[in-house]
Every structure is written in structure tokens, then in C-alpha cells.
Design a protein around this motif. Structure first.
Motif, PDB file in Angstrom:
ATOM      1  N   LYS A 234      -9.359  -6.652   5.159  1.00  0.00           N
ATOM      2  CA  LYS A 234      -8.914  -6.847   6.554  1.00  0.00           C
ATOM      3  C   LYS A 234     -10.108  -6.778   7.504  1.00  0.00           C
ATOM      4  O   LYS A 234     -10.195  -7.555   8.449  1.00  0.00           O
TER       5      LYS A 234
ATOM      6  N   GLN B 111      -9.708  -1.592  -0.939  1.00  0.00           N
ATOM      7  CA  GLN B 111     -10.000  -3.028  -1.007  1.00  0.00           C
ATOM      8  C   GLN B 111      -9.181  -3.813   0.009  1.00  0.00           C
ATOM      9  O   GLN B 111      -9.688  -4.747   0.646  1.00  0.00           O
ATOM     10  N   LEU B 112      -7.904  -3.434   0.177  1.00  0.00           N
ATOM     11  CA  LEU B 112      -7.054  -4.082   1.180  1.00  0.00           C
ATOM     12  C   LEU B 112      -7.667  -3.932   2.561  1.00  0.00           C
ATOM     13  O   LEU B 112      -7.813  -4.916   3.300  1.00  0.00           O
TER      14      LEU B 112
ATOM     15  N   TYR C 213      -5.004  -2.769  11.982  1.00  0.00           N
ATOM     16  CA  TYR C 213      -6.141  -3.169  11.147  1.00  0.00           C
ATOM     17  C   TYR C 213      -7.316  -3.682  11.973  1.00  0.00           C
ATOM     18  O   TYR C 213      -8.465  -3.507  11.584  1.00  0.00           O
TER      19      TYR C 213
ATOM     20  N   SER D  95      -7.234   0.331  -4.527  1.00  0.00           N
ATOM     21  CA  SER D  95      -6.557  -0.886  -4.053  1.00  0.00           C
ATOM     22  C   SER D  95      -6.385  -0.858  -2.537  1.00  0.00           C
ATOM     23  O   SER D  95      -6.569  -1.875  -1.865  1.00  0.00           O
ATOM     24  N   ILE D  96      -6.029   0.306  -2.012  1.00  0.00           N
ATOM     25  CA  ILE D  96      -5.861   0.442  -0.559  1.00  0.00           C
ATOM     26  C   ILE D  96      -7.203   0.214   0.133  1.00  0.00           C
ATOM     27  O   ILE D  96      -7.276  -0.487   1.145  1.00  0.00           O
TER      28      ILE D  96
ATOM     29  N   THR E 234       1.991  -5.154   7.533  1.00  0.00           N
ATOM     30  CA  THR E 234       1.248  -6.385   7.721  1.00  0.00           C
ATOM     31  C   THR E 234       0.076  -6.219   8.686  1.00  0.00           C
ATOM     32  O   THR E 234      -1.009  -6.752   8.458  1.00  0.00           O
TER      33      THR E 234
END
Length: 180
Positions: free
Chosen positions: A170, A165-166, A116, A162-163, A97
Motif C-alpha cells: 500500500k 507485505q500488504l 493506508y 503477510s500483513i 480496503t
């Protein structure tokens, strides 16, 4: 006259109750990445064999040492293959998270955890062999460095995108002030 703020608190944190990164289930690298690791080792050892062969061919004084040199060469090759296998097995990553975890190492294990809110930039890389196997590497950069803090290679390209973009999401979420 200075006013003293009596509302300051500095409570003790119970470190035993903190979440343990060791409990995070790490994702292993794609099995095809091991082939890329072997290919890289093969290239290095091929160049080393060519250099040793050239020295032996052009210098007759080393002929008595050819057999010991071949034995040392083969032992180093075997040790390197063992280290590649252990290195591959010991690599893993997880996205939680609030942070990203990357673990690697053979003799000494390194676990890097990047919150993050420290991520400044994310890059996606594909080498020639990686592209052939449909793999990519995700590099995570934090403030204050020229090189990436974590480079996770051996991820399927779609998952790596995808990672990325994640992580970009963030970064954007943190840079956008909350408007209410």
C-alpha cells in the motif's frame, strides 16, 4: 483583478450513511499471546515479591505488617490477572480496503483507525517468548511521530509477515505516481 471561482462546493455529508467501524469483524490475537502476557505479569510480581521479602527479612520493624502486605500483594495479583484476561479479550484488529483498525483497552476502550495513505513505515518485531510461540508484532508508523501509532502484538509470524507485505504494498502503491 482576481477571478472568483464559482465552481466551489461544500456539500453536507450524511454521517448516518458513513460506514461504521463497529461493524467490522475484528480478528482476535493468537491464544498463545495470553501466555506471554501472564509471563510478563509473573516477572513483575516475582521481582515485587523478592523486594518485599528482602525488606521484611532485613527490617524487623515491618514484621507486624507482613500479613497485611501479603494480603494486599495477593489482591493486586488477582486484580492484575483479571485485567490481563479482560485486556486480551478486548484486543482485536482488522484490515479493510482503505484502513487498519486496532481496538484495545479494559476500563476505557480505544479504537485506532489508520488510513493506508497515512502509513509511512511498517515494522515486524519478535521477542524471545514470541519467537518461541511463533508470534510477532506488527508496528504501523504514520508521519510525524517517533513511536508507532499502532502495535499489534500476538499475531502468528506468517500472518504478521503477510500483513507487513500488504502494508508495504500500500505504501509503495501510494508513493509511485500513476503513469498513463
Amino acid at each position: 483583478m482576481d477571478t472568483i471561482n464559482n465552481d466551489f462546493t461544500n456539500n453536507v455529508i450524511d454521517t448516518a450513511s458513513l460506514p461504521k467501524f463497529e461493524e467490522a469483524v475484528l480478528t482476535t490475537l493468537h491464544p498463545a499471546y495470553k501466555k506471554i502476557m501472564y509471563f510478563n505479569v509473573g516477572i513483575v510480581y516475582l521481582m515485587l515479591a523478592i523486594a518485599i521479602g528482602a525488606i521484611c527479612y532485613f527490617n524487623e520493624q515491618v514484621h507486624p505488617y507482613i500479613v497485611p502486605a501479603v494480603i494486599v500483594y495477593l489482591l493486586l495479583l488477582i486484580i492484575t490477572i483479571v485485567f490481563v484476561n479482560l485486556s486480551f479479550k478486548n484486543r482485536g484488529y482488522a484490515f479493510r480496503t482503505h484502513d487498519v483498525i486496532y481496538k484495545n483497552g479494559v476500563l476505557a476502550t480505544t479504537t485506532t483507525i489508520i488510513p493506508y495513505n497515512r502509513v509511512q513505515h511498517v515494522a515486524l518485531h519478535e521477542g524471545i517468548l514470541s519467537r518461541k510461540f511463533g508470534l510477532a508484532a506488527v508496528e504501523v508508523f504514520t508521519a510525524g511521530g517517533d513511536s508507532s501509532d499502532v502495535k499489534i502484538a500476538g499475531i502468528e509470524k506468517e500472518q504478521a509477515e503477510s500483513i507487513k507485505q500488504l502494508l508495504v504494498g500500500k505504501i509503495l502503491k501510494q508513493s509511485t505516481p500513476n503513469e498513463e
